[in-house]
Design a protein around this motif. Structure first.
Motif, PDB file in Angstrom:
ATOM      1  N   ALA A   9      70.751  76.885 -13.714  1.00 33.36           N
ATOM      2  CA  ALA A   9      69.695  76.791 -12.699  1.00 33.36           C
ATOM      3  C   ALA A   9      69.044  75.416 -12.736  1.00 33.36           C
ATOM      4  N   GLN A  10      68.849  74.857 -13.940  1.00 33.60           N
ATOM      5  CA  GLN A  10      68.276  73.516 -14.058  1.00 33.60           C
ATOM      6  C   GLN A  10      69.228  72.462 -13.503  1.00 33.60           C
ATOM      7  N   VAL A  11      70.509  72.585 -13.797  1.00 29.95           N
ATOM      8  CA  VAL A  11      71.502  71.642 -13.268  1.00 29.95           C
ATOM      9  C   VAL A  11      71.526  71.725 -11.744  1.00 29.95           C
ATOM     10  N   ASP A  12      71.492  72.934 -11.206  1.00 30.81           N
ATOM     11  CA  ASP A  12      71.490  73.114  -9.750  1.00 30.81           C
ATOM     12  C   ASP A  12      70.244  72.492  -9.125  1.00 30.81           C
ATOM     13  N   ALA A  13      69.089  72.665  -9.764  1.00 31.71           N
ATOM     14  CA  ALA A  13      67.838  72.110  -9.244  1.00 31.71           C
ATOM     15  C   ALA A  13      67.836  70.580  -9.290  1.00 31.71           C
ATOM     16  N   ALA A  14      68.595  70.008 -10.213  1.00 34.57           N
ATOM     17  CA  ALA A  14      68.652  68.553 -10.339  1.00 34.57           C
ATOM     18  C   ALA A  14      69.657  67.917  -9.383  1.00 34.57           C
ATOM     19  N   ASP A  15      70.412  68.736  -8.645  1.00 32.99           N
ATOM     20  CA  ASP A  15      71.411  68.227  -7.712  1.00 32.99           C
ATOM     21  C   ASP A  15      70.711  67.528  -6.550  1.00 32.99           C
ATOM     22  N   GLY A  29      60.837  73.170 -18.809  1.00 32.48           N
ATOM     23  CA  GLY A  29      61.860  72.180 -18.487  1.00 32.48           C
ATOM     24  C   GLY A  29      61.699  71.490 -17.145  1.00 32.48           C
ATOM     25  N   LYS A  30      60.520  71.571 -16.521  1.00 34.26           N
ATOM     26  CA  LYS A  30      60.313  70.916 -15.222  1.00 34.26           C
ATOM     27  C   LYS A  30      60.515  69.414 -15.311  1.00 34.26           C
ATOM     28  N   THR A  31      59.932  68.781 -16.317  1.00 37.69           N
ATOM     29  CA  THR A  31      60.061  67.331 -16.459  1.00 37.69           C
ATOM     30  C   THR A  31      61.519  66.952 -16.672  1.00 37.69           C
ATOM     31  N   ARG A  32      62.237  67.739 -17.437  1.00 40.42           N
ATOM     32  CA  ARG A  32      63.662  67.478 -17.657  1.00 40.42           C
ATOM     33  C   ARG A  32      64.439  67.549 -16.348  1.00 40.42           C
ATOM     34  N   VAL A  33      64.170  68.584 -15.560  1.00 37.49           N
ATOM     35  CA  VAL A  33      64.877  68.748 -14.284  1.00 37.49           C
ATOM     36  C   VAL A  33      64.580  67.570 -13.357  1.00 37.49           C
ATOM     37  N   LEU A  34      63.321  67.186 -13.266  1.00 35.76           N
ATOM     38  CA  LEU A  34      62.965  66.073 -12.389  1.00 35.76           C
ATOM     39  C   LEU A  34      63.571  64.757 -12.876  1.00 35.76           C
ATOM     40  N   ASP A  36      66.330  64.519 -14.661  1.00 36.32           N
ATOM     41  CA  ASP A  36      67.760  64.644 -14.370  1.00 36.32           C
ATOM     42  C   ASP A  36      68.040  64.349 -12.902  1.00 36.32           C
ATOM     43  N   ARG A  37      67.178  64.845 -12.025  1.00 35.46           N
ATOM     44  CA  ARG A  37      67.366  64.629 -10.586  1.00 35.46           C
ATOM     45  C   ARG A  37      67.284  63.142 -10.240  1.00 35.46           C
ATOM     46  N   VAL A  38      66.315  62.451 -10.811  1.00 34.88           N
ATOM     47  CA  VAL A  38      66.196  61.006 -10.560  1.00 34.88           C
ATOM     48  C   VAL A  38      67.425  60.276 -11.096  1.00 34.88           C
ATOM     49  N   ARG A  84      80.455  60.055 -20.914  1.00 34.51           N
ATOM     50  CA  ARG A  84      81.097  61.105 -20.096  1.00 34.51           C
ATOM     51  C   ARG A  84      80.481  62.478 -20.412  1.00 34.51           C
ATOM     52  N   ASP A  85      80.309  62.768 -21.705  1.00 34.96           N
ATOM     53  CA  ASP A  85      79.704  64.044 -22.105  1.00 34.96           C
ATOM     54  C   ASP A  85      78.298  64.184 -21.541  1.00 34.96           C
ATOM     55  N   ASP A  86      77.508  63.104 -21.611  1.00 34.57           N
ATOM     56  CA  ASP A  86      76.140  63.137 -21.101  1.00 34.57           C
ATOM     57  C   ASP A  86      76.127  63.371 -19.592  1.00 34.57           C
ATOM     58  N   LEU A  87      77.029  62.711 -18.876  1.00 31.67           N
ATOM     59  CA  LEU A  87      77.093  62.880 -17.426  1.00 31.67           C
ATOM     60  C   LEU A  87      77.557  64.294 -17.054  1.00 31.67           C
ATOM     61  N   GLU A  88      78.472  64.856 -17.830  1.00 31.36           N
ATOM     62  CA  GLU A  88      78.899  66.236 -17.585  1.00 31.36           C
ATOM     63  C   GLU A  88      77.754  67.212 -17.839  1.00 31.36           C
ATOM     64  N   THR A  89      76.985  66.980 -18.899  1.00 28.67           N
ATOM     65  CA  THR A  89      75.816  67.810 -19.185  1.00 28.67           C
ATOM     66  C   THR A  89      74.803  67.712 -18.049  1.00 28.67           C
ATOM     67  N   LEU A  90      74.697  66.532 -17.465  1.00 21.62           N
ATOM     68  CA  LEU A  90      73.784  66.292 -16.352  1.00 21.62           C
ATOM     69  C   LEU A  90      74.208  67.042 -15.092  1.00 21.62           C
ATOM     70  N   GLY A  91      75.490  67.369 -14.985  1.00 21.42           N
ATOM     71  CA  GLY A  91      75.930  68.153 -13.844  1.00 21.42           C
ATOM     72  C   GLY A  91      77.147  67.625 -13.120  1.00 21.42           C
ATOM     73  N   PHE A  92      77.750  66.554 -13.606  1.00 25.29           N
ATOM     74  CA  PHE A  92      78.958  66.049 -12.967  1.00 25.29           C
ATOM     75  C   PHE A  92      80.130  66.932 -13.353  1.00 25.29           C
ATOM     76  N   ALA A  93      80.723  67.566 -12.347  1.00 22.80           N
ATOM     77  CA  ALA A  93      81.830  68.486 -12.604  1.00 22.80           C
ATOM     78  C   ALA A  93      83.175  67.813 -12.343  1.00 22.80           C
ATOM     79  N   ARG A  94      83.149  66.666 -11.729  1.00 19.20           N
ATOM     80  CA  ARG A  94      84.398  65.979 -11.392  1.00 19.20           C
ATOM     81  C   ARG A  94      84.803  65.008 -12.498  1.00 19.20           C
ATOM     82  N   GLN A  95      85.994  64.484 -12.397  1.00 17.83           N
ATOM     83  CA  GLN A  95      86.479  63.463 -13.328  1.00 17.83           C
ATOM     84  C   GLN A  95      85.633  62.196 -13.145  1.00 17.83           C
ATOM     85  N   ILE A  96      85.131  61.652 -14.207  1.00 21.76           N
ATOM     86  CA  ILE A  96      84.271  60.475 -14.159  1.00 21.76           C
ATOM     87  C   ILE A  96      85.127  59.239 -14.407  1.00 21.76           C
TER      88      ILE A  96
END
Length: 130
Positions: A9-15, A29-34, A36-38, A84-96
């Motif tokens: 849900a946090q990853v989705d909100a950061a999209d 986790g509001k600050t984290r989501v925001l 992540d979104r930025v 790459r791991d950090d970007l995947e955790t952030l929500g990138f589902a594609r090949q980086i």
């Protein structure tokens, strides 16, 4: 990457491609989501000067800016696999790609060098400026 429901849900909100209204209890986790979104907006090549983050308190604005700059600064020095791991955790589902890794490493400098700075401020500060 498999996430529990709350993390997903946090990853989705950061999209940055989705509209989101974020309301939650303290410490949820509001600050984290925001933050992540930025970060994701910056990764999508949005100019830092076109991003405005509003919070209620000066402490929250400072915390958000500190977290964002800490993350972007870390990205500048991370080995490829860790980034790459950090970007995947952030929500990138594609090949980086290597080009995307390189772009991520430049975001700290871009955010710091933005005329007027990256705007993370309180609602009251924003209204005063208007």
């Amino acid at each position: 990457m498999i996430r529990d429901a709350a993390s997903q849900a946090q990853v989705d909100a950061a999209d940055p491609l989705a509209s989101t209204w974020l309301s939650a209890n303290a410490g949820s986790g509001k600050t984290r989501v925001l933050t992540d979104r930025v970060a994701r907006l910056l990764l999508e090549k949005v100019d830092p000067q076109n991003i405005l983050c509003l919070t209620y308190t000066k402490a929250a604005a400072a915390e958000m800016q500190n977290r964002l700059f800490k993350r972007l600064g870390a990205w500048a020095m991370m080995p490829d696999d860790a980034l790459r791991d950090d970007l995947e955790t952030l929500g990138f589902a594609r090949q980086i790609t290597a080009q995307e890794l390189s772009a991520a490493r430049t975001l700290f400098a871009r955010a710091i060098e933005t005329p007027g700075g990256l705007k993370i401020q309180t609602i009251h500060s924003f209204c005063s400026g208007v």
